[in-house]
Design a protein around this motif. Structure first.
Motif, PDB file in Angstrom:
ATOM      1  N   ARG A 178      -1.806  -4.050   1.264  1.00 29.76           N
ATOM      2  CA  ARG A 178      -2.840  -4.228   2.274  1.00 29.76           C
ATOM      3  C   ARG A 178      -3.565  -2.898   2.438  1.00 29.76           C
ATOM      4  O   ARG A 178      -2.926  -1.844   2.393  1.00 29.76           O
ATOM      5  CB  ARG A 178      -2.224  -4.628   3.634  1.00 29.76           C
ATOM      6  CG  ARG A 178      -1.456  -5.947   3.614  1.00 29.76           C
ATOM      7  CD  ARG A 178      -2.378  -7.148   3.432  1.00 29.76           C
ATOM      8  NE  ARG A 178      -1.656  -8.417   3.396  1.00 29.76           N
ATOM      9  CZ  ARG A 178      -1.225  -9.024   2.278  1.00 29.76           C
ATOM     10  NH1 ARG A 178      -1.425  -8.453   1.097  1.00 29.76           N
ATOM     11  NH2 ARG A 178      -0.595 -10.183   2.351  1.00 29.76           N
ATOM     12  N   SER A 231      -5.894  -1.237   5.228  1.00 27.54           N
ATOM     13  CA  SER A 231      -6.396  -1.523   6.584  1.00 27.54           C
ATOM     14  C   SER A 231      -7.563  -0.629   6.982  1.00 27.54           C
ATOM     15  O   SER A 231      -8.238  -0.893   7.962  1.00 27.54           O
ATOM     16  CB  SER A 231      -5.264  -1.378   7.603  1.00 27.54           C
ATOM     17  OG  SER A 231      -5.192  -0.049   8.081  1.00 27.54           O
ATOM     18  N   THR A 266       4.430  -3.739   8.015  1.00 31.49           N
ATOM     19  CA  THR A 266       4.443  -3.310   6.611  1.00 31.49           C
ATOM     20  C   THR A 266       5.709  -2.486   6.438  1.00 31.49           C
ATOM     21  O   THR A 266       6.333  -2.078   7.425  1.00 31.49           O
ATOM     22  CB  THR A 266       3.216  -2.440   6.244  1.00 31.49           C
ATOM     23  OG1 THR A 266       3.223  -1.267   7.084  1.00 31.49           O
ATOM     24  CG2 THR A 266       1.917  -3.189   6.395  1.00 31.49           C
TER      25      THR A 266
END
Ligand code: IPD
Length: 273
Positions: A190, A192, A207
């Motif tokens: 991911r 962000s 995470t």
């Protein structure tokens, strides 16, 4: 004057919450955007305004404290961490997100004294997430205690990966090589767009690890405390203790996971803060 951490915490928390209203009110409005060190390193009037509000209020209340702020440093102030009580401030972490209206934007503030973090606060006002930590007292999201996931298996890890705010060729090369190495090995990745939120999400167990080269002390100063108080680890990406001014960090839910990631990473050493 003796440092009273309760007074510091009680003073800064409402100020951060109030400043968060500026981000919330303006995120989907037109902004004035300027470029800083590279064409993808941005600043808006809101970054500058929040930093001004925080530093001027803190300076009035604690005249003997020191400050490191992202925008003050960009304006030429010395970025120096000594043993003196020092507020380390990123007024808008995820400025690129803010500019685009992507809601993962936060204010990150830490108080360090004797070169260790005592208070860490990361507030993402648009998504309503307030992460807080005091040394030795645990980490919290909106007042509820949080813990890192304790994941030790890289194959099951959700990993935060960032591309950074520089187009420096060596930096980009390392980032791309590391993505090529890591993506096939982890559960998922991911990105962000906020280093502070990446750390907070690892503290939350959302995470399991993330690393970055090229960040600055204001991106990680609060996150370091929040992650460690949540039971996670923050180390240098090559392994060993992290140096908060080195512009490199790796955080993980467990030492075993941090060790595995650091063994795989192609290293990059930016110029220090
Ligand atoms: C940036 C963000 C971004 C990270 C950069 C930081 P800023 O901070 O945290 O995710 O990749 O390294 O500089 O400029 O938005 O405060």
């Amino acid at each position: 004057m003796a440092l009273n951490l309760d007074v510091c915490y009680d003073f800064i928390l409402p100020l951060i919450k109030k400043s968060g209203e500026l981000i919330r009110d303006r995120i989907w409005s037109q902004k004035t955007v300027e470029v800083k060190a590279s064409e993808i390193d941005l600043v808006t009037e809101t970054d500058q305004e929040i930093e001004r509000i925080l530093i001027s209020s803190l300076r009035d209340k604690f005249p003997d404290h020191k400050f490191i702020g992202e925008e003050s440093t960009a304006a030429g102030q010395k970025c120096e961490l000594t043993a003196a009580p020092t507020w380390i401030i990123d007024p808008v972490d995820g400025t690129m997100n803010f500019v685009h209206g992507y809601p993962n934007v936060c204010i990150s503030v830490a108080l360090w004294a004797d070169c260790v973090p005592e208070i860490g606060i990361i507030y993402a006002p648009v998504v309503g997430m307030l992460f807080t930590a005091r040394r030795g007292q645990g980490a919290f999201l909106n007042g509820n205690r949080i813990f890192a996931s304790k994941q030790t298996d890289l194959a099951k890890a959700l990993m935060g990966l960032e591309y950074g705010t520089t187009r420096n060729e060596q930096h980009m090369k390392a980032v791309k090589e590391n993505a090529n190495i890591l993506v096939p090995k982890v559960h998922g990745v991911r990105s962000s767009g906020s280093c502070a939120m990446n750390m907070a999400l690892t503290a939350l167990g959302a995470t399991d690890c993330n690393y970055e080269f090229g960040i600055h002390v204001w991106d990680i100063a609060a996150g370091m405390l929040i992650v460690t108080e949540a039971g996670g680890v923050v180390v240098d990406p090559a392994g060993g203790p992290v140096d908060v001014m080195s512009r490199r960090f790796l955080c993980a839910s467990s030492q075993a996971l941090a060790d595995d990631v650091s063994r795989l990473l192609v290293q990059f050493y930016p110029e220090r803060d």
